[in-house]
Design an enzyme around this catalytic site. Structure first.
Site, mmCIF file in Angstrom:
data_model
loop_
_atom_site.group_PDB
_atom_site.id
_atom_site.type_symbol
_atom_site.label_atom_id
_atom_site.label_comp_id
_atom_site.label_asym_id
_atom_site.label_seq_id
_atom_site.Cartn_x
_atom_site.Cartn_y
_atom_site.Cartn_z
ATOM 1 C CG HIS A 142 34.119 67.591 44.546
ATOM 2 N ND1 HIS A 142 34.881 66.684 43.870
ATOM 3 C CD2 HIS A 142 32.912 67.002 44.703
ATOM 4 C CE1 HIS A 142 34.165 65.594 43.612
ATOM 5 N NE2 HIS A 142 32.962 65.764 44.099
ATOM 6 C CB CYS A 167 39.992 65.839 45.365
ATOM 7 S SG CYS A 167 39.881 66.498 43.684
ATOM 8 C CG HIS A 175 28.237 66.394 43.037
ATOM 9 N ND1 HIS A 175 27.672 65.186 43.375
ATOM 10 C CD2 HIS A 175 29.569 66.221 43.204
ATOM 11 C CE1 HIS A 175 28.609 64.332 43.723
ATOM 12 N NE2 HIS A 175 29.781 64.928 43.640
ATOM 13 N NE ARG A 233 28.103 57.481 42.785
ATOM 14 C CZ ARG A 233 28.739 58.464 42.158
ATOM 15 N NH1 ARG A 233 29.968 58.286 41.703
ATOM 16 N NH2 ARG A 233 28.168 59.648 42.024
ATOM 17 C CG ASP A 234 31.183 61.017 44.444
ATOM 18 O OD1 ASP A 234 32.238 60.591 43.961
ATOM 19 O OD2 ASP A 234 30.874 62.218 44.433
ATOM 20 C CG ASN A 238 32.149 63.829 47.228
ATOM 21 O OD1 ASN A 238 31.691 64.309 46.200
ATOM 22 N ND2 ASN A 238 32.585 62.576 47.309
HETATM 23 MG MG MG Z 1 31.706 63.960 44.046
#
Ligand code: MG
Length: 312
Positions: free
Chosen positions: A219, A250, A217, A24-25, A259
């Site tokens: 990065h 990013c 979460h 997803r992300d 991520n």
């Molecule tokens: Mg993310």
């Protein structure tokens, strides 16, 4: 692949849930659109590598995010995997309806810690957004579906700069109050450093938030994700979000590194003797395979380091 003996340090959880966000992300932020068949194989390979929480897609408008335009079909074709969570992100009630129709058993919602990101990314003020998410969470709970909440821009914001941690605590506690079972704290632009992580988690604990209801979460845009993760674990957090192969880049820094890569996280946790249930070699092979479909190498240091030994 050489297996290095673990060297534990005290004060860490014995087990961590790796919450995989790559499909997803990650894919949502990749310029290449991959086919439904590749997505389904990616998810199957992630589950086979031992991941037990894999966020699979987002029910956004197909014209807004063409990378995930096949969300409904993906959900309906996803094979049931006992003991595996497959949450889908839903931006609003319409998204929730679509997710439920397609068979989703868990959903996630998204809020911003800052007013600017809410207006730029969600086209709504922060309070309008939270009111709408409360409705979504209420409907999901009526349908017996667990809800995960995300808070983005917890440490820095591209428009506002430094973020007031009191604002983050306010949004996180509202998400928990509306029934989110877990809230993931997002360092969306990757600027957090370990002291900021400890300070935010301490403030949340002070507001009565249990560490077991939180996820982090991070990065890796500025190379801080693993240092931040270690501090979060020391504070008692036991769920860490990551994307296989560091998928996603990013969008705010035009950097290839967004991520935290799941392989980098699992290498750290294996080294600390913290159980994840994830097979690092199988996971890295999956990222090498996916990189061929994306036409660019994985930015993960661990995937790059293992590539030669896994090819051999
Ligand atoms: Mg993310």
């Amino acid at each position: 692949m050489t297996r290095w003996p673990p060297a534990p340090i005290s004060g860490l959880p014995t087990e961590v849930t790796v919450y995989e966000v790559g499909p997803r992300d990650g894919l949502q932020n990749e310029p290449e659109v991959v086919s439904l068949a590749v997505k389904l194989e990616l998810i199957a390979r992630l589950v086979a590598a031992g991941l037990r929480a894999v966020e699979v897609t987002s029910l956004v408008r197909p014209d807004a995010v063409p990378q995930l335009a096949d969300a409904d079909e993906l959900l309906s074709r996803l094979p049931a995997s006992p003991g595996v969570r497959h949450p889908a992100l839903v931006p609003n009630l319409r998204g929730l309806e679509r997710a439920l129709t397609a068979g989703a058993r868990e959903v996630a919602v998204f809020a911003s810690a800052t007013e600017s990101f809410s207006r730029h990314n969600l086209n709504r003020s922060r309070s309008e957004s939270l009111r709408s998410l409360a409705e979504v969470a209420g409907h999901a709970r009526q349908a017996g579906i667990p809800v995960r909440g995300y808070v983005s821009m917890c440490f820095g914001d591209p428009w506002e700069g430094a973020v007031d941690q009191g604002e983050v605590v306010g949004v996180a506690t509202q998400l928990l109050a509306m029934g989110c079972a877990e809230v993931s704290l997002g360092d969306t632009i990757g600027v957090a450093t370990p002291g900021a992580v400890v300070a935010l988690l301490s403030r949340l604990a002070g507001a009565g938030v249990g560490m077991g209801t939180l996820a982090v979460h991070f990065h890796d845009t500025y190379g801080q994700a693993l240092a931040n993760t270690l501090e979060a674990l020391r504070c008692g957090v036991t769920t860490v979000d990551a994307a296989a192969g560091g998928l996603g880049g990013c969008p705010f820094a035009r950097s290839a590194t967004g991520n935290l890569a799941t392989e980098d996280l699992v290498f750290l946790l294996d080294g600390l003797g913290v159980a994840t249930g994830v097979d690092l070699a199988a996971l890295a092979r999956t990222s090498l395979w996916l990189a061929q479909h994306l036409g660019r190498p994985s930015p993960s240091r661990v995937v790059r380091a293992l590539a030669a030994s896994l090819d051999a």
